[in-house]
Enzyme design. Structure first.
Site, PDB file in Angstrom:
ATOM      1  N   HIS A   1      -2.003  -3.964   5.021  1.00 39.90           N
ATOM      2  CA  HIS A   1      -1.822  -3.563   6.429  1.00 39.90           C
ATOM      3  C   HIS A   1      -3.172  -3.328   7.070  1.00 39.90           C
ATOM      4  CE1 HIS A   1      -2.599   0.857   5.902  1.00 39.90           C
ATOM      5  NE2 HIS A   1      -2.359   0.538   4.650  1.00 39.90           N
TER       6      HIS A   1
ATOM      7  N   CYS B   1       0.841  -1.196   0.000  1.00 41.25           N
ATOM      8  CA  CYS B   1       0.000   0.000   0.000  1.00 41.25           C
ATOM      9  C   CYS B   1       0.881   1.254   0.000  1.00 41.25           C
ATOM     10  CB  CYS B   1      -0.908   0.000   1.231  1.00 41.25           C
ATOM     11  SG  CYS B   1      -2.061   1.400   1.268  1.00 41.25           S
TER      12      CYS B   1
ATOM     13  N   ASP C   1       0.449   3.796   1.715  1.00 34.79           N
ATOM     14  CA  ASP C   1       0.431   4.380   3.058  1.00 34.79           C
ATOM     15  C   ASP C   1       1.859   4.682   3.556  1.00 34.79           C
ATOM     16  OD1 ASP C   1       0.262   4.577   6.019  1.00 34.79           O
ATOM     17  OD2 ASP C   1      -1.828   4.027   5.694  1.00 34.79           O
TER      18      ASP C   1
ATOM     19  N   CYS D   1      -6.171  -0.104   6.906  1.00 36.05           N
ATOM     20  CA  CYS D   1      -5.900   0.532   5.602  1.00 36.05           C
ATOM     21  C   CYS D   1      -7.054   1.467   5.230  1.00 36.05           C
ATOM     22  CB  CYS D   1      -5.716  -0.542   4.532  1.00 36.05           C
ATOM     23  SG  CYS D   1      -5.377   0.129   2.894  1.00 36.05           S
TER      24      CYS D   1
ATOM     25  N   ARG E   1       3.055   4.859   6.327  1.00 33.10           N
ATOM     26  CA  ARG E   1       3.503   4.113   7.508  1.00 33.10           C
ATOM     27  C   ARG E   1       3.967   2.696   7.182  1.00 33.10           C
ATOM     28  NH1 ARG E   1      -2.119   5.084  10.393  1.00 33.10           N
ATOM     29  NH2 ARG E   1      -2.678   4.567   8.226  1.00 33.10           N
TER      30      ARG E   1
HETATM   31 CO    CO Z   1      -3.415   1.230   3.035  1.00 29.00          CO
END
Ligand code: CO
Length: 206
Positions: free
Chosen positions: A98, A42, A44, A101, A46
Site C-alpha cells: 500500500h 501489510c 497496517d 507504508c 488500514r
Molecule cells: Co504498510
C-alpha cells in the site's frame, strides 16, 4: 464486566447479522474452508484483506507482516504459503502493498527503530537495487510510494522463487502470483501488472 465489551458486542451483532442473511453460513464454514486466494499484505490496520476485496470469511487465506515482506527464511510466511498451496490448493497468491507504508518509509530513512530495522532490511535491499529509479523521483512522498511499488514487485519475485511455488508449477498445479497496491486515499486497488504463472515469466518481474 467483560473486558473490551464493545468488541464482544460488535461480534454478537455481526454474528447475528450473518445468521439472518444466511442461516447455514457458520455451520458450513465450520466444516471446511475452500479459499481460492492467499493474501500476503501489510499489517497496517488500514489495509484489511477481506474488507478491501469485499469477501466474507472463508474466501481469503491471509498472511500479514510489516511491509508485506516475503523472506525465504521466514518459517511463518513459508508455512502459511505451503498450507495454502498444498493443502488448500489456492489458485492465486496476491502480494498487496500500500502507498504510504510506514515500514517502507522507515527502511528508506534507514532509521534506528530497533528490532524492526532488521525486518525492514530486505526492503532497504530493494531500495538499493533500484537506487537510480528512486533517485529519479525527487519528491519525498513519491519516492516512498515508488518504493512501495518496487517492494511489491520484488516480493512477487520472492514468492515465485520459494520451493513451494516452484514445486507447485513443477506439478502443473494452476497457481498465479499477483502484485497489487492499495491506495489509502481512495480505497482502490491497483494491479502492478506483474502476474506470474510459470517459471518462464519470472524474468518479466526481475
Ligand atoms: Co504498510
Amino acid at each position: 464486566m467483560r473486558i473490551l465489551h464493545n468488541l464482544f458486542e460488535n461480534n454478537r451483532q455481526w454474528a447475528e447479522k450473518m445468521r439472518e442473511s444466511d442461516p447455514g453460513f457458520f455451520k458450513r464454514l465450520s466444516q471446511e474452508q475452500r479459499p481460492k486466494y492467499l493474501w500476503i499484505g501489510c499489517s497496517d490496520s488500514r489495509v484489511p484483506a477481506n474488507q478491501i476485496v469485499d469477501l466474507p470469511p472463508g474466501e481469503v487465506f491471509v498472511h500479514r507482516n510489516v511491509a508485506n515482506v516475503v523472506e525465504q527464511t521466514d518459517m511463518n510466511c513459508l508455512s502459511v504459503m505451503q498450507f495454502a498451496v498444498e493443502a488448500l490448493k489456492i489458485e492465486h497468491i496476491i502480494v498487496c502493498g500500500h502507498y504510504g507504508c510506514g515500514g517502507v518509509e522507515a527502511s528508506l530513512k534507514g532509521g534506528r527503530l530497533g528490532l524492526i530495522d532488521n525486518w525492514l532490511r530486505s526492503v532497504a535491499v530493494v531500495a538499493e537495487k533500484h537506487r537510480t529509479d528512486l533517485e529519479n523521483t525527487p519528491d519525498y512522498n513519491e519516492k516512498v510510494n515508488r518504493l512501495c511499488e518496487l517492494n511489491v514487485v520484488e516480493q512477487v519475485y520472492n514468492v515465485c522463487r520459494t520451493t513451494i511455488v516452484q514445486e507447485a508449477w513443477h506439478r502443473k498445479q494452476p497457481l498465479s502470483v499477483h502484485g497489487w497496491i492499495y491506495d489509502l486515499r481512495d480505497g482502490l486497488l491497483r494491479d502492478l501488472g506483474v502476474m506470474v504463472e510459470a517459471n518462464s515469466e519470472i524474468a518479466k518481474v526481475e
